[in-house]
Design a protein around this motif. Structure first.
Motif, short mmCIF file in Angstrom:
data_model
loop_
_atom_site.label_atom_id
_atom_site.label_comp_id
_atom_site.label_asym_id
_atom_site.label_seq_id
_atom_site.Cartn_x
_atom_site.Cartn_y
_atom_site.Cartn_z
N ASN A 19 27.18 -68.23 47.42
CA ASN A 19 26.53 -68.01 46.12
C ASN A 19 27.35 -67.15 45.16
O ASN A 19 26.80 -66.40 44.36
CB ASN A 19 25.12 -67.42 46.29
CG ASN A 19 24.20 -68.37 47.00
OD1 ASN A 19 24.20 -69.56 46.71
ND2 ASN A 19 23.42 -67.85 47.94
N LEU A 20 28.68 -67.26 45.24
CA LEU A 20 29.54 -66.52 44.31
C LEU A 20 29.79 -67.32 43.04
O LEU A 20 30.08 -66.73 42.00
CB LEU A 20 30.87 -66.15 44.98
CG LEU A 20 30.75 -65.11 46.08
CD1 LEU A 20 32.07 -64.94 46.81
CD2 LEU A 20 30.30 -63.78 45.48
N ALA A 77 47.64 -67.97 35.63
CA ALA A 77 46.98 -67.45 34.42
C ALA A 77 46.29 -68.58 33.66
O ALA A 77 45.14 -68.42 33.20
CB ALA A 77 48.00 -66.74 33.53
N VAL A 78 46.95 -69.71 33.54
CA VAL A 78 46.36 -70.87 32.84
C VAL A 78 45.12 -71.36 33.60
O VAL A 78 44.09 -71.68 32.99
CB VAL A 78 47.40 -72.00 32.66
CG1 VAL A 78 46.75 -73.29 32.22
CG2 VAL A 78 48.47 -71.57 31.67
N GLU A 100 28.79 -60.32 40.07
CA GLU A 100 29.70 -59.54 40.92
C GLU A 100 31.15 -60.05 40.87
O GLU A 100 32.06 -59.37 41.32
CB GLU A 100 29.23 -59.56 42.39
CG GLU A 100 27.88 -58.93 42.63
CD GLU A 100 26.74 -59.90 42.38
OE1 GLU A 100 26.89 -61.10 42.66
OE2 GLU A 100 25.69 -59.45 41.90
N TRP A 101 31.35 -61.26 40.35
CA TRP A 101 32.68 -61.87 40.35
C TRP A 101 33.60 -61.13 39.39
O TRP A 101 33.26 -60.85 38.26
CB TRP A 101 32.59 -63.34 39.95
CG TRP A 101 33.89 -64.06 40.12
CD1 TRP A 101 34.82 -64.31 39.16
CD2 TRP A 101 34.42 -64.59 41.33
NE1 TRP A 101 35.90 -64.97 39.69
CE2 TRP A 101 35.67 -65.16 41.03
CE3 TRP A 101 33.96 -64.64 42.64
CZ2 TRP A 101 36.46 -65.78 41.99
CZ3 TRP A 101 34.75 -65.26 43.59
CH2 TRP A 101 35.98 -65.81 43.26
N ASN A 102 34.81 -60.83 39.86
CA ASN A 102 35.84 -60.23 39.03
C ASN A 102 36.88 -61.32 38.76
O ASN A 102 37.41 -61.90 39.70
CB ASN A 102 36.45 -59.04 39.78
CG ASN A 102 37.48 -58.31 38.98
OD1 ASN A 102 38.09 -58.85 38.06
ND2 ASN A 102 37.70 -57.06 39.34
N HIS A 103 37.18 -61.58 37.51
CA HIS A 103 38.08 -62.69 37.19
C HIS A 103 39.52 -62.45 37.64
O HIS A 103 40.31 -63.40 37.69
CB HIS A 103 38.01 -63.04 35.71
CG HIS A 103 36.80 -63.84 35.38
ND1 HIS A 103 36.70 -65.18 35.65
CD2 HIS A 103 35.60 -63.47 34.86
CE1 HIS A 103 35.52 -65.62 35.28
NE2 HIS A 103 34.82 -64.60 34.81
N PHE A 146 42.75 -65.15 39.35
CA PHE A 146 44.19 -65.17 39.11
C PHE A 146 44.96 -65.07 40.43
O PHE A 146 45.84 -65.88 40.71
CB PHE A 146 44.61 -64.04 38.17
CG PHE A 146 46.09 -63.92 38.04
CD1 PHE A 146 46.80 -64.77 37.21
CD2 PHE A 146 46.80 -62.97 38.78
CE1 PHE A 146 48.19 -64.68 37.10
CE2 PHE A 146 48.17 -62.87 38.68
CZ PHE A 146 48.87 -63.72 37.84
N PHE A 147 44.62 -64.09 41.25
CA PHE A 147 45.35 -63.90 42.51
C PHE A 147 45.04 -65.02 43.50
O PHE A 147 45.90 -65.41 44.29
CB PHE A 147 45.05 -62.52 43.10
CG PHE A 147 45.67 -61.42 42.28
CD1 PHE A 147 47.04 -61.25 42.26
CD2 PHE A 147 44.88 -60.60 41.50
CE1 PHE A 147 47.63 -60.25 41.48
CE2 PHE A 147 45.46 -59.59 40.73
CZ PHE A 147 46.83 -59.42 40.71
#
Length: 155
Positions: free
Chosen positions: A50-51, A102-103, A122-125, A129-130
């Motif tokens: 559920n992320l 990044a794209v 809670e998701w960190n964008h 990227f990583f």
């Protein structure tokens, strides 16, 4: 008609055989299948946790993920990435992977604004990227590993 043959008395190396278009395309196949498989299972994992979710997707009554992207979009993007990545060296390839990540991360945000993709609060964008960078490194390594034998056969 006159044909030239390589003299056995010369110490010159043989010219490498040219690879056919079929063989060139076939060299991408294992990496493309791996990318599609990995993308599908990563989506299933993260949707199961559920992320994130795909509110708009084909066959939504059957699949919880967007199979159109993992079976069509991701293979095309992978082929394009590999086409360029195999033509450049070292730090430039890393640059391609960083720019590609990044794209992809920006594309993910655009997909969210369009309503095709939703993350939890809670998701960190930076995770995206990583994650994409790691994904591209894995795809490149699968491509190198599956093409070791081909490059030796063709030379």
């Amino acid at each position: 008609m006159i044909t030239a043959k390589h003299s056995k008395n010369l110490n010159l190396p043989h010219l490498p055989k040219k690879r056919s278009l079929y063989n060139k395309l076939l060299s991408y196949f294992p990496s493309i299948v791996f990318a599609s498989w990995a993308g599908t299972y990563l989506d299933l994992y993260f949707v199961g946790k559920n992320l994130y979710e795909f509110p708009v997707r084909p066959l939504s009554e059957i699949f919880s993920i967007n199979i159109a992207f993992t079976l069509i979009g991701l293979p095309i993007i992978t082929a394009i990435f590999l086409f360029f990545a195999k033509r450049i060296e070292g730090w430039r390839r890393w640059g391609l992977m960083i720019v590609g990540s990044a794209v992809a991360s920006m594309g993910e945000r655009l997909s969210e604004y369009s309503g095709f993709f939703l993350h939890t609060e809670e998701w960190n964008h930076s995770y995206s990227f990583f994650g994409y960078l790691l994904f591209l490194v894995m795809i490149w390594n699968v491509f190198k590993w599956t093409n070791i034998g081909l490059s030796k056969k063709m030379s």
